[in-house]
Each structure stands twice: as structure tokens, then as C-alpha cells.
Scaffold this active site. Structure first.
Site, mmCIF file in Angstrom:
data_model
loop_
_atom_site.group_PDB
_atom_site.id
_atom_site.type_symbol
_atom_site.label_atom_id
_atom_site.label_comp_id
_atom_site.label_asym_id
_atom_site.label_seq_id
_atom_site.Cartn_x
_atom_site.Cartn_y
_atom_site.Cartn_z
ATOM 1 N N ARG A 1 -2.839 -3.593 1.761
ATOM 2 C CA ARG A 1 -3.340 -2.876 2.583
ATOM 3 C C ARG A 1 -2.706 -1.549 1.928
ATOM 4 N NH1 ARG A 1 -2.104 -5.205 7.930
ATOM 5 N NH2 ARG A 1 -1.022 -6.988 7.065
ATOM 6 N N HIS B 1 1.145 -12.995 11.465
ATOM 7 C CA HIS B 1 1.227 -11.543 10.646
ATOM 8 C C HIS B 1 -0.256 -11.688 10.004
ATOM 9 C CE1 HIS B 1 0.665 -9.514 6.181
ATOM 10 N NE2 HIS B 1 2.035 -9.103 6.824
#
Ligand SMILES: Cc1cc2nc3c(=O)[nH]c(=O)nc-3n(C[C@H](O)[C@H](O)[C@H](O)COP(=O)(O)OP(=O)(O)OC[C@H]3O[C@@H](n4cnc5c(N)ncnc54)[C@H](O)[C@@H]3O)c2cc1C
Ligand code: SF4
Ligand code: SF4
Ligand code: FES
Lengths: 604, 255
Positions: free
Chosen positions: A256, A236
Site C-alpha cells: 500500500r 494485520h
């Protein structure tokens, strides 16, 4: 003779995360007796940690969404190594599974008109993730748990399965110890569902807990099942990097999704520098358009921070390598900047990302509404796992089913965020349904007492290692460092070969892993026993990574930096050979159904 | 930071004592890291629970310097390290070993609470409409990570051992979450009054103070539940009404 207790069920589910709970609910609901086992307390499985959301084409926020787009996104994200039938079933059934959670009491965030709200995530064309702030996994597991405890399922908490038992080809039971007093338990079952989650503890920097030692993968492998795609491990892009003790803890992609940007030490949004061809038409090339996308402008293209995880992780590694990293070897993730656009940014961030706010405040002493975070890649998820039939979830061993992270197929070379939680409920349900069917159609097999005694003796061996005894925590930690080093984000032939060689040494050391003679809740003992599983999955990953001579999805080879059409024609399958050694085979991907191929084409 | 001494409770339900361990503390370490370091260095059989290491699973509850805390969210920097740091298990539950207690009672209690029972779906596709403002409060309660620290600190359980008659703050939260759920149609007020011991709570607010999820247990859950019970059973006019109306009104009413 070692003593043990015996329980008998039609269906035994190993693992009580989202997948296991959903499977058990389905099995119990179909009228068979069902036992459910977990290593920790109920409700503490990995699923509880999931943050961002659960992908399902409900089309509540953008009515252009539908199962075919979700299917195409999943295949593109997986770089077409996915089992396309699973990707189809998943996209079609996820909306019903999400609605079902609501019927069982889940309370997800809402749209203005009162429906389930959906958020943006990497690789998903439309806002698709049903969520609750950034604690979606907690909502899922608690809902399934609170519903499940009223369905007549027998739950065995803090019990660890250490081997599967077979009668001929078929599995007929599992052998276990309970943590509290270290006593042995035999579970006889007509069908078994494996739902044990992932393998992240094989690596030093990881978002995964102590439970993620690849038990289900390894138990199934040792019972003769095929494992597929084991080279594909998702790193990740955003794990915490500072302070050292929290290194690896996840920072949700939701940051995000809510507008967070990635910058390097020069303050540059470096994600604009490298947008892969497959995504140029859907990715914005300027900041202004990216922001419009985040705020729901349907004509805008997504910001490059929301490209797939494999790509974002590689870009971060590049920035750090080329000397543009943050002080502690990561890059910056900035959500505070949205105050340039929204008036009450601070309250907005706290509402949308409450647990991220607390995580940084309490663990790093940093206020994410004011300052950027420092982040870097962390081992997160394994796309590879037990090879299953797409419709029934049965493995290559009769009577043994698998669902959730320990099963493979849906995600191919790279998983899209949010596609795991939906995977759990879609295929958990199917596994429960077909395991129950199998149990109804097949009688009980018989278990072999000698085999049981052998397993029990193996489990007690760490209490008596003589003068060669070694601390299991040291072995585990050395293994993690080696794997991170040689089978990590970027790989090459030489290092993968060294890893395989090193693993032989670790196997020998594991034979000496010792524990104090104390059966009550003894973590040293448990760590010694877990090593076997960790070693199996480490070997499977290294061997598969060596075999795939291309870079694709989560698998990056320095010595084969490009995609190869030839290599993409098949999946790597490992299994235990007749000599007990691990074998590997490249199995061709069956030709995709015409209508599905067309959907992919239309969505390109 | 220097070497720090930890006094860690070692033992089982029959016997135990604090044992001293020294370990090096580095920047940013939390108490759980120290426990793991002690395990790896000198006490491999030291029992403790943990999973997420990020305050999300509620496994690592213990008492640090006498305060009920999640070990993974307690930073060493916030503790005085010139004196020993004590770590001991929760006190309201039977001990299994070292820092691990038998919390199974909590799971039994939950089973006895009437489960969620939704009203008929609002829409033909089986879905419901709920607006965010109506679910905000329920979402606060659903943040609970079942760490059981509130149970540990509540005097009714900790000092008076009323486990048979009193379900504790965690399960008042659970009841509140169900009772205030916009879709739920079940009635739990009778159970709260008669079987769950709501009356034992004298609103000391100790539970709210220790909740790592910052759930306002007393003000937002317990007090409103008490008010509902009073309204339902002790309000003379309501009581009169009750004689004439069917047992459970339509879901939307009163919720
Ligand atoms: C921090 C974090 C955030 C994430 N966020 C998201 C997200 O937003 N969206 C998303 O889709 N995915 C997310 N994921 C991924 C997702 O959470 C996991 O892939 C998923 O929860 C795995 O579920 P599972 O049911 O397969 O296994 P788990 O939930 O991990 O459950 C495994 C179960 O198996 C049991 N078990 C294991 N071995 C044994 C054994 N030997 N004997 C008995 N029992 C055993 C364990 O005790 C446990 O009960 C996230 C993951 C992490 C770590
Ligand atoms: S407020 Fe009530 S429930 Fe909470 S600790 Fe005090 S007595 Fe216990
Ligand atoms: S209410 Fe708070 S203190 Fe109590 S169990 Fe839940 S999270 Fe823990
Ligand atoms: S380890 Fe999960 S809350 Fe501490």
C-alpha cells in the site's frame, strides 16, 4: 536426580531476534560475560521475516520530519495508552540506531543523493521507513548477527528456556533443554534480558511461526512479573487468504505504501467510505490526491489505504460481512493498477516488492504485476507484554529485563508499521546496557536445586501420561480455533467469558499432552511443553479484553463499540496472585509531561 | 487432490530408513504442509525445521525427490503425485534426526571470515553516501537466507567432504558481499586463496541452480572473486607493484 549441564554468565539474553541480538551486543561491549539463547538457529528468528521497514525520523526524504512528529504519530496510533516516555525515547533514539546498523554493514536502499531511503507507511505522517526492498528484517538480523558473532557472545542455538529461577525477589537463572538431544541445561545469570517475541500461535490465522508461543510473557509472569495491555493484539489487515495452506502469511503494508489499493467485489475503493475524525485532515478524499501522495507530492494528503492497521482491518471485516468480499472471504489488494500511472510498472513492482512478487507467484500462482491479490486480516503482533521501566527496561522483577515484542509500553493500543524494528534496536540496546549495569552492581544469587528437579520432572511428564494421553498438536489446534473465534478481531462479553471457561478445560487437557519417548529433536514433545505458555498468554488476553469495556485501537468490543474516556485512563495489568490465579488491575496512566502534551496538541 | 504417499527419511546418524506415510493433499499445499500434517496425524516425533513458511528464513531445507529445495516453497501441484514423493535431509552435513542436519559447521566458517570494516564516515553525523547503483550488486548477495542448499549441492562438500579446506558457495557470497561493499576496507583475497579453498570451485554452477533467492552465485560472486585473486597474486605487473605499495590501499580503490 536428573542431570544437567551448567553455564554461568553475567547477563543472559533469551531470544536472538533484533532485540536480543542488540541487547547482547551492548552487554558484551560493556565488558560483562554474555550468553544468548534461541529456540531456532541463529538468524532465523521472527525478525528475519519483517518486510516493510524500520521507522526513524531521519528526515532524508522529507525534511519536515523530526523526532517530535514521530513521537506524536506513535501516540496517536497507540490511542494515547502508550507509555509516553518510551515513545519519546524511541522517537529520539531510532535515527542513531539505524545509522549504527549502517556502520555495522547494513546496506539499505538509497535516495538519489546517496542517503538512506525512506518509504511511506500507515499512520506515519512523512516517509519514514528505512528499508531494503521488502526484506528489511533480513537485513537487520543478518547485520546484527554478523556483527554479534565477533563480540565474544556465547550463542546457544536450538535451546528452549522452560522456567526462570529466583533467589528471593530476584531472578538468578533459567532452566532449559536443548532440541538436539533433549538434554537439560542450567544457565546461572546475574541479570536476564527477555527478548522472546510474540504470541501469535495462540490464534488459528496468523503470520507468526511456531516460535511465537508467548514463552517470554509466560516465563516472566510465572516469575511474578506484571504483564500490561494484553488485550491489544494487532490483526494485520493484509494476510494471504488463498490457497488455504498459506492463509495468514503476511502481505507487507509496503504494497500500500507503494500505491496498492483495496477494493471490494464491486470494484469500489471502500477505504474512502470511512475515515476516522482524527485522520480527516491528513487523509485524501479522492483517488487523484492519494496517488500524488504516493509519488512524493508533499502537498497531497495520504490515501485512506494507509490509515492505521486496526481501522483498515475493521473495514475489511465489514466489507466481507456485508457480502462484498472476494471469492475466498477477503478483499482485493491491487498494485498492478499503477500501470495506469507509470510506464514500466512491472519492473517497478518487482524492484520494490520482490519477495511479495515471489511469494504470490510461487505460493498462489498469481502474478501481482498483472492481477489483484486476495487478502484478509491475520494475527500479527502483540502490543501487550512484560511491563518495563521506560528507561532501563527492567520488569517488576529485579534483575529481569525485557525488550522487543515481548515487552510492552511503546505501542499502546495499536502499533504503527515499522515501529517494531526500531523498537527492537532502541530498547534492545537499553536493556543490554542496564542489565549489564545491574550485573555489575549485584553479585550472583543462588539457585534452588529442588526447584530445578521439579522443573525437569515436569518437562519429562509428557513421556509418561498413561492411558489419558492426548496428542499435543490436537490440543494446540483446538486452542487456536477457540481463541480465533472468541478473542479475535471483534469481541463481546459473552464470548470472552466463554473463552475463559474454555481455557480451564484446555489447562486440564494440557496435563495429558503426551509425547513419544524420544528426546532427540522431537516436535511432539516440544509442542506439549509449549502449551503452558500458550495458555498463560491466552488467558491474559481474554481476561484483559473482558476488562476493557470500550473499543480502542486493536481492541474492538461489539457490546462497547465506542471509545470511553473513563476506560482510557489506565492500562490493564495482569499478574499471578498469591493463590496462583491470574489477577487483573487497572493501573492509571501517569500524567504526561507538559512539553510532550504540547507536541501532541501541535500535531493534532 | 487425492491421498499421496510420502517416503520420508527417518533415523539418526547411526541408522535410518525411508518410511511410508499417506496423507490427503488439498489445493495449494506445499511439501512442508504435508510434513506437518504427517506429524499431527501419525508421526508426532518426525523432526524437521521451519519458521516462516514463506521462503524467508531458510530453515526448511531438504531434498524432495532428490532435489535440494525449501519445503515451504515446493508446491505439491508441481510434483508428480501418482508416485511416492521422497523427502530426505540434506546430504552434505551430518544428520541429527530425520530431516534435521547439524549445520553448525556453517556458523563456524562464518566466524573465521574477516568482518566488515568501514572506511571513515563521509559526513560529520557519522553517515556515508552511497548511490543505489553501487549497492545493487551487494544487495543481491545480501538476499541470502542461509538455507545452505548451495552448500548441500556443491560436490566439493557433498562428495569430497573438503569441509576443512573449502568454505562453500554460501561463504563465497558472504566474502563477495564484503569485498564489494562500497564502504569496506578489509582485505580478504589472501584468505580466499589460501584458507578458503576458492581454487577448488570448478564453476559447475550447481549452487546457482538451487539457490531459492535466485542469487547468481557463480557469475556474480565466485568468478569476480577468482579474477580479483588472480589480479592480486598472479598478475606479474600487479605483483611487482605489490612489493612497493602499502598492504591495503584506500578503500575506494578497487572496490
Ligand atoms: C511477516 C512479518 C512481517 C513484519 N514486518 C515488519 C516491518 O516491516 N516492520 C516492523 O517494524 N515490524 C515488522 N514485523 C514485526 C517484527 O518483525 C517483530 O515484532 C519483531 O521482529 C520481533 O523481534 P524480537 O526481537 O522481539 O523477537 P524475534 O525476532 O521473534 O525473536 C525471538 C527470539 O526469542 C527466541 N525464543 C522465544 N522463546 C524462547 C524460549 N522459550 N527459549 C529460548 N529462546 C526463545 C526465539 O527463538 C527467537 O530467537 C513483522 C512481523 C512479521 C511476522
Ligand atoms: S560452482 Fe563452485 S561452488 Fe558452486 S557448486 Fe560448483 S564447485 Fe561448488
Ligand atoms: S546463497 Fe542461496 S542457496 Fe546458498 S545459502 Fe544463500 S540463499 Fe541458500
Ligand atoms: S520455513 Fe522459512 S524458508 Fe521455509
Amino acid at each position: 536426580m536428573r542431570e544437567f549441564k551448567t553455564h554461568e554468565y553475567d547477563v543472559l539474553v533469551i531470544g536472538a531476534g533484533g532485540a536480543g541480538l542488540r541487547a547482547a551486543i551492548e552487554a558484551a561491549g560493556s565488558g560483562v560475560s554474555c550468553g544468548l539463547i534461541c529456540k531456532s538457529l541463529l538468524g532465523k528468528a521472527h525478525t528475519v521475516m519483517a518486510e516493510g521497514g524500520m521507522a526513524a525520523a531521519l528526515a532524508n526524504v522529507d525534511d519536515r520530519d523530526g523526532w517530535s512528529t514521530h513521537f506524536a504519530d506513535t501516540m496517536r496510533g497507540g490511542q494515547y495508552l502508550n507509555n509516553w516516555r518510551m515513545a519519546e525515547l524511541h522517537a529520539k533514539e531510532a535515527p542513531d540506531r539505524v545509522k549504527e546498523l549502517e556502520a555495522w554493514g547494513a546496506v539499505m536502499d538509497r535516495t538519489k543523493d546517496g542517503k538512506i531511503l525512506q518509504r511511506n507507511f500507515g499512520g506515519h505522517k512523512y516517509p519514514r521507513l528505512a528499508h531494503v526492498g521488502d526484506r528489511t528484517g533480513l537485513e537487520m538480523i543478518r547485520t546484527l548477527q554478523d556483527h554479534g558473532i565477533h563480540q565474544g557472545i556465547d550463542v546457544h542455538m536450538e535451546v528452549t528456556i522452560i522456567d526462570l529461577l529466583k533467589d528471593g525477589d530476584r531472578v538468578v537463572g533459567a532452566f532449559a533443554y536443548e532440541r538436539e538431544h533433549g538434554r537439560f541445561i542450567l544457565f546461572k545469570a546475574k541479570a536476564i534480558v527477555m527478548a522472546t517475541g510474540g504470541i501469535g500461535r495462540a490464534f488459528k490465522i496468523t503470520s507468526n511461526s511456531w516460535e511465537y508461543t508467548g514463552d517470554g510473557h509466560s516465563l516472566a509472569y510465572n516469575a511474578g512479573a506484571d504483564l500490561v495491555d494484553m488485550e491489544f493484539i494487532q490483526f494485520h489487515p493484509t494476510g494471504m487468504v488463498w490457497p488455504p495452506s498459506v492463509r495468514g502469511i503476511l502481505v507487507t503494508e509496503g504494497v500500500r505504501g507503494e500505491g496498492g489499493i483495496l477494493t471490494n467485489s464491486e470494484g469500489r475503493r471502500f477505504m474512502f467510505d470511512d475515515i476516522p475524525d482524527a485522520y480527516t485532515s491528513s487523509t485524501s478524499d479522492n483517488e487523484e490526491e492519494g496517488w500524488r501522495y504516493v509519488t512524493g507530492d508533499k502537498s497531497a494528503r495520504r490515501p485512506p489505504e494507509l490509515l492505521t492497521r486496526d481501522h483498515v482491518a475493521r473495514c475489511i471485516v465489514r466489507e466481507v460481512k456485508e457480502g462484498r468480499g472476494s471469492p475466498h472471504g477477503g478483499v482485493f489488494l491491487d498494485i498492478a493498477w499503477i500501470k495506469e500511472h507509470i510506464k514500466d510498472a512491472e519492473a517497478h513492482i518487482k524492484k520494490k516488492l520482490p519477495s511479495m512478487y515471489h511469494q504470490f507467484k510461487e505460493l498462489a500462482g498469481l502474478d501481482i504485476t498483472k492481477e489483484p491479490m486476495e487478502i484478509g486480516p491475520t494475527t500479527h503482533y502483540v502490543m501487550g507484554g512484560i511491563k518495563v521501566d521506560s528507561d532501563t527496561q527492567m520488569s517488576t522483577v529485579p534483575g529481569l529485563f525485557a525488550a522487543g515484542e515481548c515487552a510492552a509500553g511503546l505501542h499502546g493500543a495499536n502499533r504503527l508499521g515499522g515501529n517494531s524494528l526500531s523498537d527492537l534496536v532502541v530498547f534492545g540496546k537499553r536493556a543490554g546496557e542496564y542489565a549489564s549495569k545491574y550485573a555489575k552492581e549485584n553479585g550472583a544469587g543462588s539457585v534452588n536445586n529442588d526447584q530445578i528437579q521439579q522443573i525437569a520432572a515436569w518437562a519429562e511428564a509428557p513421556f509418561d501420561r498413561g492411558d489419558k494421553a492426548e496428542n499435543p498438536f490436537t490440543i494446540q489446534s483446538d486452542l487456536q480455533v477457540m481463541m480465533q473465534d472468541k478473542v479475535g478481531i471483534v469481541r463481546e462479553e459473552k464470548e470472552l467469558g466463554e473463552a475463559l471457561e474454555a481455557l480451564e478445560g484446555f489447562k486440564a487437557r494440557a496435563e495429558h499432552a503426551s509425547a513419544d519417548v524420544n528426546r532427540d529433536f522431537n516436535p511432539g514433545w516440544h509442542t506439549a511443553l509449549d502449551l503452558r505458555c500458550l495458555l498463560t498468554v491466552s488467558e491474559a488476553s481474554a481476561l484483559s479484553a473482558l476488562n476493557r469495556k470500550e473499543s480502542r485501537g486493536a481492541h474492538t468490543r461489539l457490546d462497547h463499540p465506542d471509545k470511553s474516556e473513563e476506560e482510557a485512563k489506565g492500562n490493564n495489568v495482569v499478574r499471578k496472585g498469591p493463590d496462583g490465579q491470574m489477577q487483573i488491575e487497572r493501573v492509571p496512566i501517569p500524567p504526561i509531561r507538559e512539553d510532550l502534551a504540547q507536541i501532541i496538541e501541535e500535531n493534532k | 487432490m487425492p491421498q499421496v504417499t510420502f517416503k520420508v527419511w527417518r533415523g539418526n546418524k547411526d541408522a535410518g530408513e525411508f518410511k511410508d506415510y499417506q496423507t490427503d493433499i488439498t489445493e495449494g499445499m506445499v511439501v512442508l504442509d504435508a510434513v506437518h500434517q504427517i506429524q499431527a496425524e501419525s508421526a508426532p516425533d518426525l523432526a524437521c525445521r521451519w519458521n516462516c513458511k514463506a521462503g524467508k528464513c531458510g530453515s526448511c531445507s531438504a531434498e524432495v525427490n532428490g532435489n535440494p529445495r525449501l519445503m515451504c516453497m515446493t508446491r505439491m501441484e508441481d510434483l508428480p503425485t501418482d508416485q511416492p514423493v521422497t523427502i530426505e535431509p540434506m546430504q552434505a552435513f551430518p544428520l541429527i534426526r530425520d530431516l534435521v542436519c547439524d549445520v553448525s559447521w556453517n556458523y563456524e566458517v562464518k566466524k573465521k571470515i574477516k568482518p566488515f570494516k568501514p572506511r571513515k564516515p563521509d559526513n560529520e553525523d557519522g553517515t556515508w553516501n552511497m548511490v543505489q547503483e553501487d549497492v545493487d550488486r551487494v544487495q543481491e548477495f545480501r538476499k541470502c537466507i542461509e538455507c545452505f542448499l548451495c552448500q548441500d549441492v556443491c560436490h566439493v562438500l557433498r562428495d569430497h567432504h573438503k569441509h576443512e579446506e573449502f568454505i562453500g558457495p554460501r561463504f563465497f557470497i558472504h566474502n563477495a558481499q564484503l569485498e564489494m561493499h562500497p564502504l569496506d576496507t578489509e582485505d580478504r583475497l589472501g584468505d580466499l586463496k589460501d584458507d578458503n579453498g576458492l581454487g577448488y570451485c570448478n564453476i559447475t554452477k550447481c549452487c546457482t541452480k538451487v539457490c531459492p533467492e535466485h542469487i547468481t552465485i557463480t557469475d556474480n560472486a565466485i568468478i569476480p572473486l577468482k579474477e580479483r585473486v588472480v589480479d592480486e597474486y598472479y598478475d606479474p605487473i600487479k605483483k611487482l607493484f605489490k612489493m612497493f605499495k602499502p598492504k591495503k590501499p584506500d578503500a575506494a580503490a578497487g572496490k
